[in-house]
Design a protein around this motif. Structure first.
Motif, short mmCIF file in Angstrom:
data_model
loop_
_atom_site.label_atom_id
_atom_site.label_comp_id
_atom_site.label_asym_id
_atom_site.label_seq_id
_atom_site.Cartn_x
_atom_site.Cartn_y
_atom_site.Cartn_z
N ILE A 179 0.78 -1.26 0.06
CA ILE A 179 0.11 0.10 -0.16
C ILE A 179 0.65 1.34 -0.08
N ILE A 180 1.97 1.34 0.91
CA ILE A 180 2.81 2.46 0.78
C ILE A 180 3.55 2.51 -0.34
N PHE A 181 4.10 1.52 -0.67
CA PHE A 181 5.05 1.57 -1.95
C PHE A 181 3.96 2.13 -3.37
N GLY A 182 2.90 1.48 -3.37
CA GLY A 182 1.85 1.79 -4.37
C GLY A 182 1.60 3.38 -4.22
N ALA A 183 1.42 3.84 -2.87
CA ALA A 183 1.14 5.28 -2.87
C ALA A 183 2.48 6.07 -3.32
N VAL A 184 3.72 5.67 -3.29
CA VAL A 184 4.72 6.16 -3.76
C VAL A 184 4.64 6.25 -5.00
#
Length: 202
Positions: A156-161
């Motif tokens: 989720i966090i890498f996708g947000a990046v």
């Protein structure tokens, strides 16, 4: 919740994986960054499997050996905190050398980068055992639960990046203090997990 919080803090902190996702997203577009994320997270399944079956066997054999693993984990995390403290807080962004690749190539590269990185195996070994959460549930199942949580939160966090790559790169380039804040966040998380591992069980 402690595991999810620690995972999120580590995923947010600048490292080779999320910087690589950021650069691919800036150079090629958001969907190419997402392909890289899927590859990296798929590689985590391999490390989770190795950890689940290897460490579970050790736990069954000896409580003392399991304590040694947790002690190793705490020492390794403190070592990582020292390495981060000694490192430069500046985050360097340059997409000049970022090659254009297809979605499948980026997925495959992310997967191979993760699977063949021995530091990921060592980190999982240091990080996961201290967060086993049940005496009745099979330890293999518990490691897979933690592995999937790690993959979901980090994904989720890498996708947000990847989605916010433009804004993130602009923020980093405009604000020199971002690197310092993220550096100390990483140090605090590593030390916090190390202390947590050394606390007496229950």
């Amino acid at each position: 919740m402690a595991f999810i919080g620690a995972t999120a803090a580590l995923a947010i902190s600048p490292g080779p994986d999320n910087i690589y996702v950021l650069m691919q997203s800036i150079a090629n577009g958001k969907k190419y960054g997402l392909a890289t994320v899927v590859g990296l997270m798929s590689g985590c399944l391999v490390h989770t499997t190795l950890l689940a079956f290897g460490v579970s066997a050790i736990i069954k054999q000896s409580d003392q050996l399991f304590f040694i693993i947790k002690l190793f984990g705490a020492v390794y995390l403190l070592y990582l905190a020292i390495q981060v403290y000694r490192s430069d807080s500046e985050i360097s962004l340059s997409n000049d050398a970022t090659p254009k690749k297809s979605l499948m190539e980026l997925f495959r590269q992310g997967f191979i980068m993760n699977v063949l990185n021995p530091k990921v195996t060592i980190f999982f070994l240091a990080f996961f055992p201290g967060f086993l959460f049940s005496e009745s549930m099979n330890t293999v199942v518990q490691f897979y639960v933690l592995g999937f949580l790690f993959i979901v939160v980090s994904g989720i966090i890498f996708g947000a990046v990847a989605f916010l790559s433009g804004m993130i790169s602009e923020l980093i380039l405009k604000n020199s203090k971002v690197g310092i804040i993220l550096k100390w966040l990483q140090i605090i998380v590593f030390i916090g997990i190390a202390v947590y591992l050394l606390l007496p069980d229950k």
